[in-house]
Design a protein around this motif. Structure first.
Motif, PDB file in Angstrom:
ATOM      1  N   GLY A   3       0.806  -1.223   0.000  1.00  0.00           N
ATOM      2  CA  GLY A   3       0.000   0.000   0.000  1.00  0.00           C
ATOM      3  C   GLY A   3       0.830   1.261   0.000  1.00  0.00           C
ATOM      4  O   GLY A   3       2.039   1.239  -0.288  1.00  0.00           O
ATOM      5  N   LEU A  20      -3.907  10.661   2.444  1.00  0.00           N
ATOM      6  CA  LEU A  20      -4.479   9.396   1.963  1.00  0.00           C
ATOM      7  C   LEU A  20      -3.617   8.211   2.400  1.00  0.00           C
ATOM      8  O   LEU A  20      -2.400   8.231   2.252  1.00  0.00           O
ATOM      9  CB  LEU A  20      -4.573   9.423   0.432  1.00  0.00           C
ATOM     10  N   SER A  60      -3.796   3.870   2.079  1.00  0.00           N
ATOM     11  CA  SER A  60      -4.514   2.742   1.488  1.00  0.00           C
ATOM     12  C   SER A  60      -3.703   1.461   1.610  1.00  0.00           C
ATOM     13  O   SER A  60      -2.469   1.486   1.556  1.00  0.00           O
ATOM     14  CB  SER A  60      -4.807   3.008   0.013  1.00  0.00           C
ATOM     15  N   TRP A  63      -3.773  -2.521  -0.105  1.00  0.00           N
ATOM     16  CA  TRP A  63      -4.366  -3.414  -1.098  1.00  0.00           C
ATOM     17  C   TRP A  63      -4.812  -4.732  -0.462  1.00  0.00           C
ATOM     18  O   TRP A  63      -4.169  -5.254   0.446  1.00  0.00           O
ATOM     19  CB  TRP A  63      -3.367  -3.743  -2.202  1.00  0.00           C
ATOM     20  N   THR A 117     -13.247   6.389   5.798  1.00  0.00           N
ATOM     21  CA  THR A 117     -12.716   5.084   5.394  1.00  0.00           C
ATOM     22  C   THR A 117     -13.699   4.401   4.454  1.00  0.00           C
ATOM     23  O   THR A 117     -14.896   4.670   4.466  1.00  0.00           O
ATOM     24  CB  THR A 117     -12.472   4.175   6.606  1.00  0.00           C
ATOM     25  N   GLU A 120     -13.635   1.534   0.654  1.00  0.00           N
ATOM     26  CA  GLU A 120     -12.913   0.661  -0.266  1.00  0.00           C
ATOM     27  C   GLU A 120     -12.586   1.433  -1.533  1.00  0.00           C
ATOM     28  O   GLU A 120     -13.229   2.426  -1.869  1.00  0.00           O
ATOM     29  CB  GLU A 120     -13.743  -0.578  -0.616  1.00  0.00           C
ATOM     30  N   PHE A 121     -11.564   0.968  -2.253  1.00  0.00           N
ATOM     31  CA  PHE A 121     -11.201   1.593  -3.517  1.00  0.00           C
ATOM     32  C   PHE A 121     -11.009   0.506  -4.565  1.00  0.00           C
ATOM     33  O   PHE A 121     -10.854  -0.670  -4.254  1.00  0.00           O
ATOM     34  CB  PHE A 121      -9.929   2.436  -3.385  1.00  0.00           C
ATOM     35  N   SER A 159      -7.546  -3.289  -5.571  1.00  0.00           N
ATOM     36  CA  SER A 159      -8.640  -2.956  -4.651  1.00  0.00           C
ATOM     37  C   SER A 159      -8.182  -3.206  -3.224  1.00  0.00           C
ATOM     38  O   SER A 159      -7.259  -3.979  -2.964  1.00  0.00           O
ATOM     39  CB  SER A 159      -9.878  -3.806  -4.963  1.00  0.00           C
ATOM     40  N   GLY A 204      -8.578  -1.473   1.145  1.00  0.00           N
ATOM     41  CA  GLY A 204      -9.124  -0.539   2.114  1.00  0.00           C
ATOM     42  C   GLY A 204      -8.455   0.812   1.980  1.00  0.00           C
ATOM     43  O   GLY A 204      -7.242   0.904   1.768  1.00  0.00           O
ATOM     44  N   GLN A 205      -9.256   1.870   2.079  1.00  0.00           N
ATOM     45  CA  GLN A 205      -8.734   3.224   1.892  1.00  0.00           C
ATOM     46  C   GLN A 205      -9.220   4.124   3.018  1.00  0.00           C
ATOM     47  O   GLN A 205     -10.338   3.996   3.506  1.00  0.00           O
ATOM     48  CB  GLN A 205      -9.193   3.796   0.556  1.00  0.00           C
ATOM     49  N   SER A 206      -8.368   5.053   3.423  1.00  0.00           N
ATOM     50  CA  SER A 206      -8.741   6.072   4.402  1.00  0.00           C
ATOM     51  C   SER A 206      -8.195   7.408   3.934  1.00  0.00           C
ATOM     52  O   SER A 206      -7.146   7.470   3.295  1.00  0.00           O
ATOM     53  CB  SER A 206      -8.184   5.722   5.787  1.00  0.00           C
TER      54      SER A 206
END
Length: 434
Positions: free
Chosen positions: A219, A234, A236, A238, A266, A268-269, A274, A276-278
């Motif tokens: 990430g 940002l 993130s 994967w 927070t 998903e992307f 793909s 988790g994203q914050s």
């Protein structure tokens, strides 16, 4: 009076005929031609509401004279070249102006089907060339769509430009080359923490820029310029399940949020892998130095925990961004790196730069190790030589990355760079981190 008017019209018609004959002669003389497609090489650099460059690589909705369409390509040396435009089907007549620097030619276009029109002979400089096209007048609602710019020279010239749309390269080419710094990490230890600092100089922060500070094998963590009114921090991670659609990830391979800081969003992307994203909305300031700290630690049960903290000098304390658990993963911190990219393709002609400095890694025994060596690399667009406006390495004792803006002095990819050691490890009260 009537005789004078007829005489002037006759002379003007003679000049036009002479010019047409001259262009026809040039076409016979300048036989080596390169087609620069609109897609990947052209932007609306002024009057953005008056024209668009479509994803298919054509100019559309060109309605206003304020709109300036700019083609970019690079020459190995100065050249005298005949420029032509490939114009799509037109329902009405118009006049357009083609400029290189202070030299301009006006071309009249009649209604009709696709055809190639010669513009004129131009002295083009060595390095990156900008050819501007602007509407002068039209009889209908819009100007014609452009498909490509033809550059004709007497002998073959190796011109740099985005050549094809395979794997969506028109889009990636318009974004510009992404560049990276991979920091050398000792291989005989396990590392948990990585620390880095970023300073974005004033004027080097166009919208769409992502200054990624702390990358790891799974990430990334950094700051973005999202719009005129919003900026973000940002972070993130994967998923171990490889897909561009987060809905396809099985439940046992989804990134799980363990905790997040106040005000942090927070979710998903997708699209580029793909997971988790914050992100935390924070209007960071050019010229100020921001600090990044994150950890990678296996939990002993076949999973790994990733946690990120951000320090803004205007606030004066560390802020938790988020902590994620990545299943089916057992690793310490690997591949510390930074990168610089543009994620708004219409801004790919604007340059950006950042300084990355004072890199440190802490091993599992609590010992800091200063990282003073980095390898400079680029993405597919850079590696193919489709764009050469990229640079990275060491400057004034700090690492730096630069891309976009069509500058000429690029740095060789895969080159190694060293910065001077600072010698003073970061002072962080780990016990009081949130």
């Amino acid at each position: 009076m009537r005789f004078k008017t007829l005489l002037i019209l006759s002379l003007f018609a003679g000049l036009l005929a002479c010019n047409n004959d001259s262009l026809e002669d040039l076409e016979k003389e300048y036989l080596s031609q390169v087609s620069i497609p609109v897609g990947g090489n052209t932007y609306v650099t002024s009057g953005n509401e008056g024209a668009k460059v479509s994803r298919k690589g054509t100019v559309v909705d060109w309605t206003k004279e304020e709109a300036v369409l700019s083609f970019y390509f690079k020459l190995p040396q100065a050249e005298k070249a005949l420029l032509q435009l490939v114009v799509d089907r037109r329902e009405s007549s118009s006049e357009i102006k083609v400029s290189v620097g202070e030299i301009a030619e006006v071309v009249s276009l009649e209604a009709g089907t696709e055809y190639t029109v010669s513009v004129g002979l131009f002295d083009l400089p060595a390095g990156y060339v900008q050819v501007d096209v602007q509407g002068v007048s039209k009889s209908g609602e819009s100007y014609p769509s452009l498909k490509s710019l033809m550059v004709l020279t007497k002998s073959a010239v190796d011109i740099t430009y985005v050549k094809d749309n395979e794997s969506n390269r028109f889009y990636w080419g318009r974004r510009g080359p992404s560049v990276h710094l991979s920091y050398t990490l000792p291989e005989d230890k396990n590392f948990k923490w990585f620390y880095n600092e970023i300073t974005v100089p004033e004027g080097e922060d166009p919208n769409g820029s992502y200054y990624m500070a702390n990358g790891f094998g799974e990430g990334y963590f950094g700051i973005q310029a999202n719009s005129d009114t919003e900026r973000r921090v940002l972070f993130s991670v994967w998923s171990p399940f490889h897909t561009n659609n987060p809905d396809e990830i099985p439940e046992d391979q989804r990134i799980k949020l363990l905790k997040k800081g106040e005000g942090v969003n927070t979710g998903e992307f997708g699209n580029e892998g793909s997971g988790g994203q914050s992100f935390f909305r924070y209007n960071w300031i050019t010229g100020n130095t921001y600090r990044f700290l994150n950890s990678v630690e296996p939990d002993g049960n076949g999973n790994t925990v990733y946690t990120a903290y951000f320090y803004a000098p205007e606030v004066g304390e560390w802020k938790l961004i988020a902590s994620f658990l990545r299943p089916q993963t057992d690793t310490w911190y690997k591949r510390p790196h930074s990168f610089l990219e543009n994620f708004i393709d219409r801004n790919g002609y604007i340059g950006r730069k950042a300084f990355y400095h004072n890199q440190w890694a802490m091993d599992t025994e609590g010992n800091w190790e200063e990282l003073t060596e980095a390898k400079f690399t680029g993405d597919d667009i850079a590696r193919r030589g489709y764009r050469l406006d990229y640079a990275g390495g060491e400057e004034s004792g700090k690492f730096f990355l630069r891309n976009g803006g069509y500058f000429n002095d690029f740095v060789e990819l895969n080159s190694m760079h060293d910065r001077s050691p600072q010698g003073k490890a970061p002072e962080i009260d780990f016990e009081n981190l949130d």
